[in-house]
Enzyme design. Structure first.
Site, PDB file in Angstrom:
ATOM      1  N   HIS A  61       6.395  14.218   0.757  1.00 38.05           N
ATOM      2  CA  HIS A  61       7.371  14.881   1.629  1.00 38.05           C
ATOM      3  C   HIS A  61       7.153  14.567   3.105  1.00 38.05           C
ATOM      4  O   HIS A  61       8.078  14.677   3.902  1.00 38.05           O
ATOM      5  CB  HIS A  61       7.350  16.388   1.399  1.00 38.05           C
ATOM      6  CG  HIS A  61       7.727  16.747  -0.013  1.00 38.05           C
ATOM      7  ND1 HIS A  61       8.974  17.189  -0.347  1.00 38.05           N
ATOM      8  CD2 HIS A  61       7.026  16.652  -1.165  1.00 38.05           C
ATOM      9  CE1 HIS A  61       9.034  17.371  -1.671  1.00 38.05           C
ATOM     10  NE2 HIS A  61       7.855  17.045  -2.184  1.00 38.05           N
ATOM     11  N   ASP A 101       0.799  -1.217   0.000  1.00 37.27           N
ATOM     12  CA  ASP A 101       0.000   0.000   0.000  1.00 37.27           C
ATOM     13  C   ASP A 101       0.834   1.269   0.000  1.00 37.27           C
ATOM     14  O   ASP A 101       0.451   2.276  -0.555  1.00 37.27           O
ATOM     15  CB  ASP A 101      -0.930  -0.007   1.215  1.00 37.27           C
ATOM     16  CG  ASP A 101      -1.826  -1.231   1.194  1.00 37.27           C
ATOM     17  OD1 ASP A 101      -2.516  -1.427   0.194  1.00 37.27           O
ATOM     18  OD2 ASP A 101      -1.800  -2.006   2.158  1.00 37.27           O
ATOM     19  N   HIS A 121       3.419  27.158  -4.103  1.00 39.91           N
ATOM     20  CA  HIS A 121       3.290  25.777  -4.588  1.00 39.91           C
ATOM     21  C   HIS A 121       1.790  25.497  -4.626  1.00 39.91           C
ATOM     22  O   HIS A 121       0.981  26.356  -4.269  1.00 39.91           O
ATOM     23  CB  HIS A 121       4.046  24.870  -3.610  1.00 39.91           C
ATOM     24  CG  HIS A 121       4.140  23.428  -4.020  1.00 39.91           C
ATOM     25  ND1 HIS A 121       4.267  23.018  -5.328  1.00 39.91           N
ATOM     26  CD2 HIS A 121       4.134  22.278  -3.276  1.00 39.91           C
ATOM     27  CE1 HIS A 121       4.340  21.686  -5.345  1.00 39.91           C
ATOM     28  NE2 HIS A 121       4.244  21.220  -4.126  1.00 39.91           N
ATOM     29  N   ASP A 168      13.947  21.911  -7.389  1.00 41.65           N
ATOM     30  CA  ASP A 168      12.852  21.099  -7.943  1.00 41.65           C
ATOM     31  C   ASP A 168      12.942  20.961  -9.482  1.00 41.65           C
ATOM     32  O   ASP A 168      12.938  21.964 -10.189  1.00 41.65           O
ATOM     33  CB  ASP A 168      11.545  21.806  -7.534  1.00 41.65           C
ATOM     34  CG  ASP A 168      10.271  21.139  -8.036  1.00 41.65           C
ATOM     35  OD1 ASP A 168      10.347  20.118  -8.741  1.00 41.65           O
ATOM     36  OD2 ASP A 168       9.188  21.665  -7.716  1.00 41.65           O
ATOM     37  N   HIS A 202       4.445  23.051  -9.986  1.00 36.38           N
ATOM     38  CA  HIS A 202       5.907  23.064 -10.114  1.00 36.38           C
ATOM     39  C   HIS A 202       6.383  24.053 -11.181  1.00 36.38           C
ATOM     40  O   HIS A 202       5.727  24.250 -12.203  1.00 36.38           O
ATOM     41  CB  HIS A 202       6.409  21.659 -10.451  1.00 36.38           C
ATOM     42  CG  HIS A 202       6.110  20.653  -9.380  1.00 36.38           C
ATOM     43  ND1 HIS A 202       6.935  20.435  -8.308  1.00 36.38           N
ATOM     44  CD2 HIS A 202       5.044  19.834  -9.206  1.00 36.38           C
ATOM     45  CE1 HIS A 202       6.403  19.511  -7.520  1.00 36.38           C
ATOM     46  NE2 HIS A 202       5.258  19.126  -8.046  1.00 36.38           N
TER      47      HIS A 202
END
Ligand code: ZN
Ligand code: ZN
Length: 556
Positions: free
Chosen positions: A76, A48, A139, A193, A367
């Site tokens: 995160h 899972d 974000h 990123d 992003h």
């Protein structure tokens, strides 16, 4: 001091999607940035959750000072309960991030022992030789921060996930000034990123969704069902505002949707207009043109609210002809099949569908695109660069982008994979040794169901607990099961004491089939998942063993 070195140790998320985690070590002090998880591919049958293997931290447990969080997305923070179960280290994050962490910890009974320290953008904290400043970024989730970490060898900037949104719905702007200031003073290393390095131009603002959403509100004359990530507070705020304007009441379906909206509301991050909320049990009795239902389950997760709605198995909502169903989220690679299958079911109910790459899209990425990535590189002007958050090809492209800018002082860009370290000392930076990393696969999100590795897991299940093969024959015409399901097992329990239990197990599978709709029964993916879950529960209860369960469905 001069022989001391700074080590950059990626524990997860480099060259793979999800489970981001990065350790920084100077001497005998380690700080960790993020501890994410990823949802497994279909090939990891029966698993899972996947988290990084925190063995490196475990080995150096006495040196680990803190876990610092950039934002509250699962990739995160999802691994935190599994890290905390190994070592109770203090956690630092912003209000919304910590609220989401707390919810996860509660699920694992770790909330009482955890040490959560709330920080604000602009704040600095000292952790051994590190001074960390949190810097506001924008974000798709609110309260996201980057970090500038001052070390004895220089400043390291970790952007976290970001885009440069000039008009975020909460008006909390990206702190470009602070990035520029660090850049002016000199930055040793930038880590940034790479998710959207393939996209030219700029990523659109969260606010760009509003006119498209408004268009949908204008056109819909019946029930409006919108699915988005529960953590997309920007998105939820716009849905609530539009609903208020168009005189629709709003109902939230799904556990995560209800929890997160409550958290965000309590923190003052989500404004809920007066008298707008509708209880789920009142959805079907309210006038269809006056209802907006916000549902979780954008990725086609088999047990999510939207998946159940799609096959008309949700107790509060039935989608009817002429209703509008909107998927306001991206399709995470690997989930295409599940999502399209779910959408096919919705289409069968006669609903109008708005999703995915339809234009105009009702989703914008969180992003940064190429121009924003360049902007950050130019402001920070680092001596060294490490691309983060992406598959190898994306990080390689991001590194090339940095090299091409070739601003004064940039010496080297390193493309790393999880486990590949970089060492920096007074002479400069170079690739360091590899550290042991890996994945931990977890069943049902419970801490004591950790399985080391897929292969090992299968092997162990097979050797210790054997396998169970429920075989179900479904009549193509009627969609009904032909007779009682058969169950074949090997190495699970001895035949003598299992006759009664296996008979009962057949009934469990039969009940799962009966309680499913004809439409669900024709969907093998859904049925396999349901049968596996129900049978697993039954067998674990009966024997406390965990055989490998592989439902086989035959159409006859
Ligand atoms: Zn994110
Ligand atoms: Zn992320």
């Amino acid at each position: 001091m001069s022989d001391r070195k700074l080590q950059i140790i990626p524990l997860g998320g480099l060259g793979e999607f999800g489970m981001n985690s990065m350790a920084l070590r100077y001497g005998d002090d380690i700080i960790v940035i993020d501890a994410g998880m990823m949802f497994p591919d279909a090939e990891l049958l029966g698993v899972d959750i996947v988290t990084p293997d925190f063995a490196y931290l475990e080995e150096h447990r006495s040196m680990v000072r803190a876990l610092l969080l950039t934002h509250g997305h699962e990739d995160h923070i999802g691994g935190i309960p599994f890290l905390l179960a190994q070592m109770n280290i203090p956690i630092y994050g912003t209000d919304f991030t910590l609220a989401l962490v707390e919810r996860r910890l509660e699920e694992h009974d770790l909330d009482k022992s955890a040490v959560l320290n709330r920080v604000k953008a602009g704040q600095k904290i000292e952790l051994g030789p590190f001074v960390v400043e949190f810097i506001r970024v924008t974000h798709s989730i609110v309260s996201a921060v980057a970090m500038a970490i001052t070390t004895p060898l220089g400043v390291v900037i970790h952007t976290g996930d970001f885009k440069v949104d000039p008009t975020p719905t909460d008006n909390e702007l990206f702190d470009l000034h602070t990035f520029a200031e660090y850049g002016k003073r000199g930055v040793l290393l930038l880590m940034s990123d790479s998710t959207n390095v393939d996209r030219s131009g700029y990523t659109e603002s969260e606010r760009a969704v509003r006119p498209r959403m408004e268009d949908i509100f204008n056109r819909a004359d019946r029930r409006l069902v919108i699915s988005c990530f529960s953590s997309s507070i920007h998105r939820l705020q716009q849905i609530l505002d539009l609903s208020a304007e168009f005189g629709r009441k709003v109902a939230f379906l799904g556990r995560s949707m209800n929890n997160v909206t409550e958290i965000a509301h309590n923190l003052g991050l989500l404004t809920i207009p007066d008298n707008i909320l509708l209880r789920p049990q009142d959805i079907m009795s309210a006038a269809p043109g006056k209802v907006c239902v916000v549902v979780s389950g954008t990725q086609g997760e088999p047990m999510s609210a939207l998946s159940r709605v799609a096959v008309d198995q949700h107790k509060s909502l039935s989608v009817e002809r002429g209703d509008t169903v909107v998927l306001s989220s991206r399709i995470i690679p690997g989930n295409e099949k599940a999502i399209y299958r779910m959408m096919n079911h919705v289409a069968k109910r006669g609903a109008d569908l708005v999703y995915g790459s339809m234009s105009p899209p009702v989703h914008v990425s969180g992003h940064a695109s190429v121009e924003e990535l360049k902007l950050i590189l130019n402001l920070v002007r680092p001596r060294y660069f490490i691309p983060l958050h992406g598959e190898y090809r994306q990080m390689a492209k991001h590194a090339a982008l940095a090299r091409n800018l070739s601003h004064a002082g940039m010496e080297q860009a390193f493309v790393l994979e999880t486990g590949q370290t970089v060492e920096i000392d007074s002479r400069g930076a170079r690739m360091g040794p590899k550290v042991a990393v890996g994945r931990i696969c977890i069943d049902s999100g419970s801490l004591d169901e950790v399985v080391e590795d897929m292969v090992i897991r299968d092997r162990r299940h097979l050797s210790e607990d054997g396998f169970v093969l429920p075989i179900i024959a479904i009549n193509k015409q009627t969609g009904k099961a032909e007779g009682l399901p058969e169950i074949v097992s090997r190495g699970f329990v001895s035949l003598e004491d299992s006759v009664v239990m296996m008979q009962e197990a057949r009934l469990v599978v039969a009940r799962t089939l009966e309680s499913s709709s004809a439409e669900e029964r024709t969907d093998w993916g859904v049925m396999q998942e349901k049968i596996r879950a129900d049978l697993k529960r039954f067998l674990t209860k009966q024997t406390s063993r965990r055989p490998l369960i592989m439902p086989v469905i035959l159409e006859v």
